[in-house]
Design a protein around this motif. Structure first.
Motif: not given
Length: 529
Positions: A125-133, A463-466, A470-476
């Motif tokens: 996961h990232s310290m800069y995780a997205k706040s919402n899926p 759950s995949f998008l979550e 959590a990994a701080g990514l912009n998409g798959p």
């Protein structure tokens, strides 16, 4: 005293005792209702010659076979732990059931997994995780066939993997297709052809063409262009998948047991009813990689420009590399490649093939992605992972290793009611999923199960998008091997990019820059020479 002799003694004494008492009290003759069947069973056991246990242990030896017949249920309900079940453990089965029913899928009191066991995997996961899926997009789609096709298909990232009508019941097929229609994802027909039950709900179809060419087959079992074109141009058919091999039995061909080959199924497949149907192990429509590429182009043209790809479980790596060289030589590429693994399989397969034939999906996926990259073909071909895709993490791991999307079979079976009874090949599936027994099929109510297929799909995508968030990514599309870690031993952990380093794009086109891991597959004489 041996059991046989003891049985003879007890049977004789019991019979004489009842007759003796009956001389003074006739009602005791009713005891023969209990004693006589046991005596007859014991006598038959002693004289039959097929079962040594029953011959040596009359009557009581039968309990061995009774207990053996219910062993799977005893193991599943009373013996195995939540993490031990095979092929899917209770934790995974419970997740599927809860998501399918729309119930909470959270777990209390921490993980039951052994995080320090070799082979344990996790996502970083990232310290800069997205706040919402929602920040990474809700239900992203995958466009397949944009380069070559007049009718490219916008696919879900998770679709129903190949399972034939015949292997599955009509109610299971109806429920899956209706669920796919409700959830806007695709349903792979399997190699058993397109049935009315695939068409009735109107869900998107991926039509799979196997070595038996069911649905596009001449009387001699060869490919029929006319019937293929008729079926391929149906509006429900969105893509065509050529099955080269499948994870359960690569190199073997499909099996439809005789008991499942009804008049209706035989008519759909253009075969004789009541016989076991074995698909050939290889195709007759092409004989080498170059003719295979031309076959792909032919199907694309006959279908009116729909995406055409192929499915395989990796066997000899050299043969897949030959495919890649044929793509370069002919200028023809498939629109997608589905990678199955040795862990796949929802129906009947010889145990030697299920257990010991074919490369596991993860290694196969990595090899296909890297090889396409090395030949500079990856940008033109979508890669689909199909092999024990159950959870959002399974999707994330597959996409990080090289896939663009995923297919799932067994999870979809559980979503429509499968209880992992392991009777898929006997026509006795107790929940009506993998059977043609009409009485058992009635238990599967399509109107109840179809929404569960959609629910499972939607909850797993979420759950995949979550995990992506959590990994701080912009998409798959940003998932890479370095995002997944694996425990190699008690004191060693590696990322997948350390275990399987990426190879440079186009590196397999230059003999001077071929990566060391590929050098042994190259020969002086290749397919193009």
């Amino acid at each position: 005293m041996k059991v046989r002799e003891l049985f003879v003694l007890i049977a004789t004494v019991s019979t004489l005792a009842i007759l003796g008492i009956a001389f003074f009290w006739p009602p005791v003759l009713w005891a023969f209702l209990l004693v006589a069947p046991l005596v007859l069973m014991g006598v038959f056991d002693m004289v039959q010659t097929h079962h040594t246990i029953r011959r040596n242990f009359p009557v009581i030896g039968r309990f061995r076979y009774v207990l053996e017949s219910i062993r799977p249920e005893i193991m599943q309900y009373f013996v195995e732990t939540d993490t031990e079940g095979r092929p899917l453990n209770r934790i995974l089965r419970s997740v599927i059931y809860r998501r399918a029913k729309g119930e909470t899928d959270t777990e209390p009191f921490g993980t039951q997994m052994d995080l320090y066991q070799t082979g344990y995997e996790w996502m970083e996961h990232s310290m800069y995780a997205k706040s919402n899926p929602q920040d990474v997009g809700d239900f992203p789609r995958l466009l397949i066939g944009e380069k070559n096709c007049k009718q490219p298909y916008s696919s879900s990232l998770l679709n129903i993997s190949a399972m034939s009508y015949g292997s599955l019941s009509k109610n299971a097929v109806l429920a899956m297709n209706q669920g796919a229609k409700m959830g806007n994802f695709a349903h792979n027909t399997g190699e058993g052809a397109i049935s009315d039950y695939h068409l009735e709900p109107g869900g998107d179809l991926i039509w799979q063409i196997g070595t038996g060419y069911f649905g596009c087959r001449k009387d001699d079992g060869t490919f029929n262009e006319v019937t293929f074109e008729q079926n391929a141009k149906r509006p429900e058919v969105k893509m065509i998948e050529i099955k080269l091999s499948q994870g359960a039995k690569p190199g073997h061909g499909g099996i439809l047991p005789a008991i499942k080959n009804t008049e209706e199924i035989a008519k759909i497949r253009h075969v004789k009813p009541g016989i076991a149907v074995h698909s050939p192990p290889s195709h007759s429509a092409f004989k080498d990689p170059i003719s295979f590429m031309h076959f792909i182009e032919k199907l694309r043209d006959l279908s009116g420009g729909k995406p055409v790809g192929f499915k395989l479980c990796i066997g000899r790596r050299q043969e897949f590399m030959d495919f890649c060289e044929a793509m370069i030589y002919t200028g023809i590429t498939p629109d997608f490649i589905t990678v199955d693994g040795g862990e796949g399989g929802t129906g009947a397969a010889p145990v030697e093939f299920s257990n010991t034939m074919g490369m596991p999906m993860r290694e196969g996926l990595i090899f296909v992605h890297d090889t396409l990259t090395g030949f500079d073909l990856r940008k033109d071909i979508k890669v689909i992972a199909a092999g024990k895709i159950i959870t959002g993490f399974d999707m994330a791991r597959a996409i990080a290793l090289g896939a663009d999307g995923c297919n799932s079979a067994r999870a979809m079976m559980l979503a429509v009611g499968c209880i992992q009874a392991l009777q898929c090949n006997t026509n006795t599936c107790p929940v009506g999923v993998a059977t043609q027994n009409k009485s058992l099929m009635k238990g599967l109510v399509v109107a109840d199960k179809a929404p569960r297929v959609r629910n499972y799909h939607d909850a797993t995508i979420k759950s995949f998008l979550e995990l992506i968030a959590a990994a701080g990514l912009n998409g798959p599309h940003e998932l890479r091997r370095e995002h997944i870690s694996k425990r190699m031993g008690k004191f060693e952990v590696k990322n997948y990019d350390e275990i399987y380093p990426y190879i440079p794009t186009g590196s397999l086109l230059d003999i001077a820059n071929i990566p060391e891991s590929y050098q042994r597959y190259f020969q002086l004489t290749r397919i193009m020479n």
